[in-house]
Design a protein around this motif. Structure first.
Motif, PDB file in Angstrom:
ATOM      1  N   TYR A   8       0.833  -1.205   0.000  1.00 53.86           N
ATOM      2  CA  TYR A   8       0.000   0.000   0.000  1.00 53.86           C
ATOM      3  C   TYR A   8       0.869   1.258   0.000  1.00 53.86           C
ATOM      4  N   THR A   9       1.969   1.216   0.752  1.00 52.31           N
ATOM      5  CA  THR A   9       2.886   2.357   0.782  1.00 52.31           C
ATOM      6  C   THR A   9       3.482   2.589  -0.602  1.00 52.31           C
ATOM      7  N   PHE A  10       3.895   1.509  -1.272  1.00 55.70           N
ATOM      8  CA  PHE A  10       4.436   1.634  -2.629  1.00 55.70           C
ATOM      9  C   PHE A  10       3.398   2.262  -3.564  1.00 55.70           C
ATOM     10  N   GLU A  11       2.162   1.818  -3.459  1.00 55.45           N
ATOM     11  CA  GLU A  11       1.108   2.348  -4.332  1.00 55.45           C
ATOM     12  C   GLU A  11       0.914   3.843  -4.109  1.00 55.45           C
ATOM     13  N   ALA A  12       1.017   4.279  -2.848  1.00 59.37           N
ATOM     14  CA  ALA A  12       0.906   5.705  -2.556  1.00 59.37           C
ATOM     15  C   ALA A  12       2.080   6.477  -3.150  1.00 59.37           C
ATOM     16  N   LEU A  13       3.266   5.908  -3.029  1.00 63.45           N
ATOM     17  CA  LEU A  13       4.448   6.582  -3.562  1.00 63.45           C
ATOM     18  C   LEU A  13       4.427   6.623  -5.087  1.00 63.45           C
ATOM     19  N   ALA A  14       3.821   5.618  -5.700  1.00 70.14           N
ATOM     20  CA  ALA A  14       3.677   5.635  -7.164  1.00 70.14           C
ATOM     21  C   ALA A  14       2.818   6.817  -7.600  1.00 70.14           C
ATOM     22  N   ILE A  15       1.823   7.161  -6.782  1.00 73.44           N
ATOM     23  CA  ILE A  15       0.996   8.335  -7.073  1.00 73.44           C
ATOM     24  C   ILE A  15       1.841   9.598  -7.007  1.00 73.44           C
ATOM     25  N   TYR A  22       8.755   9.701   8.405  1.00 75.34           N
ATOM     26  CA  TYR A  22       8.665   8.276   8.748  1.00 75.34           C
ATOM     27  C   TYR A  22       7.267   7.783   8.401  1.00 75.34           C
ATOM     28  N   LEU A  23       7.209   6.636   7.683  1.00 72.62           N
ATOM     29  CA  LEU A  23       5.941   6.039   7.277  1.00 72.62           C
ATOM     30  C   LEU A  23       5.763   4.676   7.926  1.00 72.62           C
ATOM     31  N   GLN A  24       4.620   4.457   8.568  1.00 74.89           N
ATOM     32  CA  GLN A  24       4.292   3.140   9.127  1.00 74.89           C
ATOM     33  C   GLN A  24       2.840   2.849   8.784  1.00 74.89           C
ATOM     34  N   TYR A  25       2.628   2.413   7.545  1.00 75.54           N
ATOM     35  CA  TYR A  25       1.268   2.248   7.054  1.00 75.54           C
ATOM     36  C   TYR A  25       0.844   0.775   7.160  1.00 75.54           C
ATOM     37  N   LYS A  67      -6.228   2.838   7.271  1.00 77.29           N
ATOM     38  CA  LYS A  67      -5.374   1.826   6.661  1.00 77.29           C
ATOM     39  C   LYS A  67      -5.964   1.307   5.351  1.00 77.29           C
ATOM     40  N   CYS A  68      -5.090   0.700   4.552  1.00 77.33           N
ATOM     41  CA  CYS A  68      -5.475   0.039   3.294  1.00 77.33           C
ATOM     42  C   CYS A  68      -6.084   1.008   2.280  1.00 77.33           C
ATOM     43  N   ASP A  69      -5.642   2.256   2.272  1.00 80.50           N
ATOM     44  CA  ASP A  69      -6.151   3.242   1.322  1.00 80.50           C
ATOM     45  C   ASP A  69      -4.966   4.048   0.780  1.00 80.50           C
ATOM     46  N   SER A  70      -4.369   3.545  -0.285  1.00 80.37           N
ATOM     47  CA  SER A  70      -3.144   4.148  -0.827  1.00 80.37           C
ATOM     48  C   SER A  70      -3.350   5.599  -1.244  1.00 80.37           C
ATOM     49  N   GLU A 121      -5.442   7.825   0.038  1.00 78.94           N
ATOM     50  CA  GLU A 121      -5.467   8.670   1.233  1.00 78.94           C
ATOM     51  C   GLU A 121      -4.063   8.895   1.773  1.00 78.94           C
ATOM     52  N   LEU A 122      -3.255   7.846   1.763  1.00 81.00           N
ATOM     53  CA  LEU A 122      -1.869   7.993   2.228  1.00 81.00           C
ATOM     54  C   LEU A 122      -1.103   8.957   1.337  1.00 81.00           C
ATOM     55  N   ALA A 123      -1.254   8.814   0.029  1.00 83.62           N
ATOM     56  CA  ALA A 123      -0.567   9.720  -0.899  1.00 83.62           C
ATOM     57  C   ALA A 123      -0.976  11.167  -0.656  1.00 83.62           C
ATOM     58  N   ASN A 124      -2.268  11.384  -0.468  1.00 84.82           N
ATOM     59  CA  ASN A 124      -2.754  12.747  -0.221  1.00 84.82           C
ATOM     60  C   ASN A 124      -2.158  13.322   1.065  1.00 84.82           C
ATOM     61  N   LYS A 125      -2.054  12.482   2.093  1.00 80.63           N
ATOM     62  CA  LYS A 125      -1.510  12.962   3.366  1.00 80.63           C
ATOM     63  C   LYS A 125      -0.022  13.282   3.237  1.00 80.63           C
ATOM     64  N   ILE A 126       0.716  12.446   2.526  1.00 83.37           N
ATOM     65  CA  ILE A 126       2.144  12.718   2.327  1.00 83.37           C
ATOM     66  C   ILE A 126       2.326  14.050   1.606  1.00 83.37           C
ATOM     67  N   ILE A 127       1.546  14.265   0.557  1.00 83.02           N
ATOM     68  CA  ILE A 127       1.645  15.526  -0.191  1.00 83.02           C
ATOM     69  C   ILE A 127       1.273  16.707   0.695  1.00 83.02           C
ATOM     70  N   GLU A 128       0.235  16.534   1.509  1.00 84.14           N
ATOM     71  CA  GLU A 128      -0.181  17.600   2.439  1.00 84.14           C
ATOM     72  C   GLU A 128       0.934  17.944   3.415  1.00 84.14           C
ATOM     73  N   VAL A 129       1.575  16.926   3.980  1.00 82.56           N
ATOM     74  CA  VAL A 129       2.654  17.157   4.953  1.00 82.56           C
ATOM     75  C   VAL A 129       3.853  17.817   4.292  1.00 82.56           C
ATOM     76  N   ILE A 130       4.204  17.384   3.093  1.00 78.68           N
ATOM     77  CA  ILE A 130       5.329  17.988   2.370  1.00 78.68           C
ATOM     78  C   ILE A 130       5.101  19.489   2.193  1.00 78.68           C
ATOM     79  N   ASN A 131       3.860  19.870   1.944  1.00 82.11           N
ATOM     80  CA  ASN A 131       3.551  21.271   1.638  1.00 82.11           C
ATOM     81  C   ASN A 131       3.191  22.110   2.861  1.00 82.11           C
TER      82      ASN A 131
END
Length: 390
Positions: free
Chosen positions: A230-237, A293-296, A339-342, A344-354
């Motif tokens: 799931y983490t990989f799928e988020a990072l692919a986004i 740090y990611l722990q998905y 959990k289990c929502d790639s 949502e994880l991608a959106n959160k990572i982008i939000e935190v980066i910005n």
């Protein structure tokens, strides 16, 4: 007071999960005995160790060892062996299993203790009567897989335990809820003692600075429950969005080949590094050079690595799996994503980066302060001292 701790194997020096607990008990005047199925490493004076007889391998040798241990048990530990046989008989355990239980628990039947504490729930199966047989109170710890996954495969596996256990240790409130979900009826006291870390080692006096290189990191056994696909799928986004990053995974496990293939399928091989298992000093260095740090995880009891990352001031994003929402206070010391929502994880990572730099700094500061205040080894050791008091 004498405490017997039942574990799969003797903890190595680097495995602080149990060694810190044992050290704390000894410093408070307790005598500790480790009952283990195997002893791969015993290079330091942890405590008295009793290892179970090996009952696998050459069939003829197993038969000889079994006969010897059975005779030994009844000759030298007759009362305890008889007690175990009788208690198992009352529970309807079949004769071959009763004999097997005496043989496989010979190392425990020979050692008087006040408390017999099973370090994982699965360690107590077919041993529910051993504590009473030797005149000890019984405790059991539930840490994640043993109550979150195992009973799904083997329903009602702990029903016999619930009738006999004297105290239950859990590492999070969600784990406690799972104990009730799997048939516990409330006779024994359930006590939560969370994991803890060495806050003097995992400590950073430096102010957190996001490097803008987007260095992400996870420390995890390579297992399906860690949610790495799931983490990989988020990072692919993120990659499709043109956001540069690098993701480091520290740890080993049986899923390495599958995960490398998943990274290949998602076109992430250039962005993902598998380091394998590392020593604590190197882990600390890797964490300090990371931004996020990611722990998905799909299933997670609590996760010490998330505590270590927070103590060093990393921004942390975790899933809603079991103890992780207690590890992180959402929007205060990090972020919790369903959990289990790639996506949502991608959106959160982008939000935190910005996020603005001052917001990132506040989150990092809150995390460091909370870990140093609530998750120290000394606190955990004192809680276990209290656990065994009447």
């Amino acid at each position: 007071m004498k405490i017997g701790i039942v574990l799969p194997s003797v903890p190595a020096y680097s495995e602080t999960f149990f060694s810190n607990k044992i050290k704390g008990l000894k410093e408070h005047g307790f005598t500790v005995v480790i009952f283990a199925n195997s002893s791969k490493q015993n290079s330091y004076n942890l405590s008295k160790i009793k290892v179970a007889s090996k009952l696998t391998g050459n069939k003829f040798q197993v038969i000889l060892v079994s006969i010897y241990k059975l005779i030994h048990s009844f000759l030298f530990h007759f009362k305890n062996s008889k007690n175990l046989y009788s208690l198992d008989s009352k529970d309807g355990v079949k004769f071959p299993q009763r004999i097997k239980n005496i043989i496989s628990n010979n190392h425990i039947l020979s050692e008087p203790v006040d408390w017999l504490h099973f370090g994982f729930g699965t360690m107590v199966l077919n041993r529910e009567n051993v504590a009473k047989a030797i005149g000890a109170k019984m405790a059991v710890s539930f840490r994640g897989f043993d109550i979150g996954v195992y009973p799904i495969k083997y329903p009602n596996c702990y029903l016999k335990l619930w009738e006999k256990v004297d105290k239950i240790h859990v590492i999070s409130n969600d784990i406690k809820d799972l104990v009730y979900q799997h048939g516990f009826i409330g006779k024994a006291e359930i006590i939560k003692i969370t994991p803890a870390i060495d806050t003097t080692f995992f400590k950073s006096e430096e102010e957190y600075i996001y490097t803008n290189k987007n260095n992400f990191i996870t420390i995890a056994r390579l297992h399906w429950k860690k949610g790495l696909v799931y983490t990989f799928e988020a990072l692919a986004i993120l990659k499709k969005e043109g956001i540069p990053f690098h993701y480091t995974i520290i740890g080993d496990g049986t899923e390495l080949e599958r995960l490398k293939f998943a990274a290949h399928q998602l076109n992430l091989l250039d962005e993902v590094t598998f380091t394998g298992k590392l020593q604590h000093v190197l882990i600390k260095s890797k964490l300090k050079s990371s931004d996020l740090y990611l722990q998905y995880s799909i299933q997670e009891g609590f996760c010490n690595s998330v505590l270590e990352a927070q103590a060093l001031g990393l921004l942390c994003i975790v899933s809603t799996a079991e103890g992780l929402p207690e590890n992180i206070v959402n929007n205060e010391t990090g972020w919790v994503v369903p959990k289990c929502d790639s996506k949502e994880l991608a959106n959160k990572i982008i939000e935190v980066i910005n996020l603005p730099e001052d917001k990132k700094l506040d989150i990092a500061k809150n995390a460091k302060e909370r870990v140093s205040k609530h998750f120290t080894i000394l606190q955990q050791q004192q809680q276990f001292v209290e656990f065994y008091k009447e």
